[in-house]
Design a protein around this motif. Sequence first.
Motif, PDB file in Angstrom:
ATOM      1  N   SER A   1       1.402   2.870  -2.405  1.00 56.99           N
ATOM      2  CA  SER A   1       0.836   3.569  -3.387  1.00 56.99           C
ATOM      3  C   SER A   1      -0.155   4.689  -2.971  1.00 56.99           C
ATOM      4  O   SER A   1      -0.776   5.683  -3.515  1.00 56.99           O
ATOM      5  CB  SER A   1       0.087   2.971  -4.525  1.00 56.99           C
ATOM      6  N   LEU A   2      -0.889   4.652  -1.442  1.00 57.82           N
ATOM      7  CA  LEU A   2      -1.115   5.518  -1.076  1.00 57.82           C
ATOM      8  C   LEU A   2      -0.408   6.862  -0.606  1.00 57.82           C
ATOM      9  O   LEU A   2      -1.273   7.869  -0.431  1.00 57.82           O
ATOM     10  CB  LEU A   2      -1.949   5.046   0.403  1.00 57.82           C
TER      11      LEU A   2
ATOM     12  N   VAL B   1      -2.199  14.996   3.046  1.00 56.01           N
ATOM     13  CA  VAL B   1      -2.055  13.963   2.409  1.00 56.01           C
ATOM     14  C   VAL B   1      -1.242  12.892   3.206  1.00 56.01           C
ATOM     15  O   VAL B   1      -0.745  13.206   4.191  1.00 56.01           O
ATOM     16  CB  VAL B   1      -1.058  14.428   1.058  1.00 56.01           C
TER      17      VAL B   1
ATOM     18  N   SER C   1       0.021  11.235   8.324  1.00 59.12           N
ATOM     19  CA  SER C   1       0.186  12.528   7.517  1.00 59.12           C
ATOM     20  C   SER C   1       0.844  13.631   8.251  1.00 59.12           C
ATOM     21  O   SER C   1       0.127  13.759   9.736  1.00 59.12           O
ATOM     22  CB  SER C   1      -1.336  13.206   7.195  1.00 59.12           C
TER      23      SER C   1
ATOM     24  N   TYR D   1       0.787  -1.276   0.054  1.00 53.39           N
ATOM     25  CA  TYR D   1       0.046   0.006   0.017  1.00 53.39           C
ATOM     26  C   TYR D   1       0.850   1.345   0.086  1.00 53.39           C
ATOM     27  O   TYR D   1       0.326   2.319   0.457  1.00 53.39           O
ATOM     28  CB  TYR D   1      -1.050  -0.067   1.104  1.00 53.39           C
TER      29      TYR D   1
ATOM     30  N   ARG E   1      -8.633   2.989   6.463  1.00 51.94           N
ATOM     31  CA  ARG E   1      -8.488   3.222   4.858  1.00 51.94           C
ATOM     32  C   ARG E   1      -9.126   2.346   3.755  1.00 51.94           C
ATOM     33  O   ARG E   1      -9.788   2.614   3.068  1.00 51.94           O
ATOM     34  CB  ARG E   1      -7.017   3.556   4.668  1.00 51.94           C
TER      35      ARG E   1
ATOM     36  N   GLY F   1       0.754  10.111  -0.903  1.00 54.22           N
ATOM     37  CA  GLY F   1       0.569  11.481  -1.872  1.00 54.22           C
ATOM     38  C   GLY F   1      -1.223  11.401  -1.881  1.00 54.22           C
ATOM     39  O   GLY F   1      -1.599  12.617  -2.229  1.00 54.22           O
ATOM     40  N   ALA F   2      -1.902  10.465  -1.626  1.00 56.01           N
ATOM     41  CA  ALA F   2      -3.373  10.475  -1.565  1.00 56.01           C
ATOM     42  C   ALA F   2      -3.793  11.432  -0.409  1.00 56.01           C
ATOM     43  O   ALA F   2      -3.119  11.734   0.530  1.00 56.01           O
ATOM     44  CB  ALA F   2      -3.990   9.072  -1.828  1.00 56.01           C
ATOM     45  N   PRO F   3      -5.099  12.035  -0.922  1.00 60.29           N
ATOM     46  CA  PRO F   3      -5.709  12.752   0.420  1.00 60.29           C
ATOM     47  C   PRO F   3      -5.696  11.811   1.756  1.00 60.29           C
ATOM     48  O   PRO F   3      -6.038  10.644   1.653  1.00 60.29           O
ATOM     49  CB  PRO F   3      -7.009  12.913  -0.029  1.00 60.29           C
ATOM     50  N   TYR F   4      -5.429  12.499   2.898  1.00 56.54           N
ATOM     51  CA  TYR F   4      -5.429  11.602   4.113  1.00 56.54           C
ATOM     52  C   TYR F   4      -6.877  11.398   4.395  1.00 56.54           C
ATOM     53  O   TYR F   4      -7.276  10.153   4.827  1.00 56.54           O
ATOM     54  CB  TYR F   4      -4.663  12.418   5.382  1.00 56.54           C
TER      55      TYR F   4
ATOM     56  N   ILE G   1     -12.308   2.115   1.286  1.00 52.77           N
ATOM     57  CA  ILE G   1     -12.188   1.949  -0.136  1.00 52.77           C
ATOM     58  C   ILE G   1     -13.289   0.576  -0.418  1.00 52.77           C
ATOM     59  O   ILE G   1     -13.907   0.688  -1.536  1.00 52.77           O
ATOM     60  CB  ILE G   1     -10.831   1.430  -0.439  1.00 52.77           C
TER      61      ILE G   1
ATOM     62  N   GLU H   1     -11.219  12.594   3.317  1.00 52.60           N
ATOM     63  CA  GLU H   1     -11.849  13.423   2.305  1.00 52.60           C
ATOM     64  C   GLU H   1     -12.428  14.686   2.879  1.00 52.60           C
ATOM     65  O   GLU H   1     -12.510  15.035   4.205  1.00 52.60           O
ATOM     66  CB  GLU H   1     -13.570  12.791   2.321  1.00 52.60           C
TER      67      GLU H   1
END
Length: 107
Positions: A20-21, A33, A79, A18, A95, A23-26, A99, A28
Amino acid sequence: MVHPPFSYALAQKICENYQSLVGAPYEEGSTAVIDAVIVSPYDSASKSRFIMLYLVLNDAVDALTSDCSTNEYDVLVISGSINDNRLQYKSIRHRLDLIQIRMEELA
């Protein structure tokens, strides 16, 4: 998704899978991030000590090995956004549950 606590080997594998998470938003609606996905101790007291060491050492592996006497682990999404001016963390299961819910809504 298997829920924590995990063995160290499984936690490490989940962590690797994981990355790849990052940089994604922490969350909504937040400007924060995800800065890291790391292995941590599972129990709350050990997790708190680990987070303090992580802040001081700025290295998850060093923090884990310097004060870890457990066989139960979690994987944290972290974050440390400048915009939010704080360190935030939660178990990756939160998280991944989000998803999964979204995937079910789309089905």
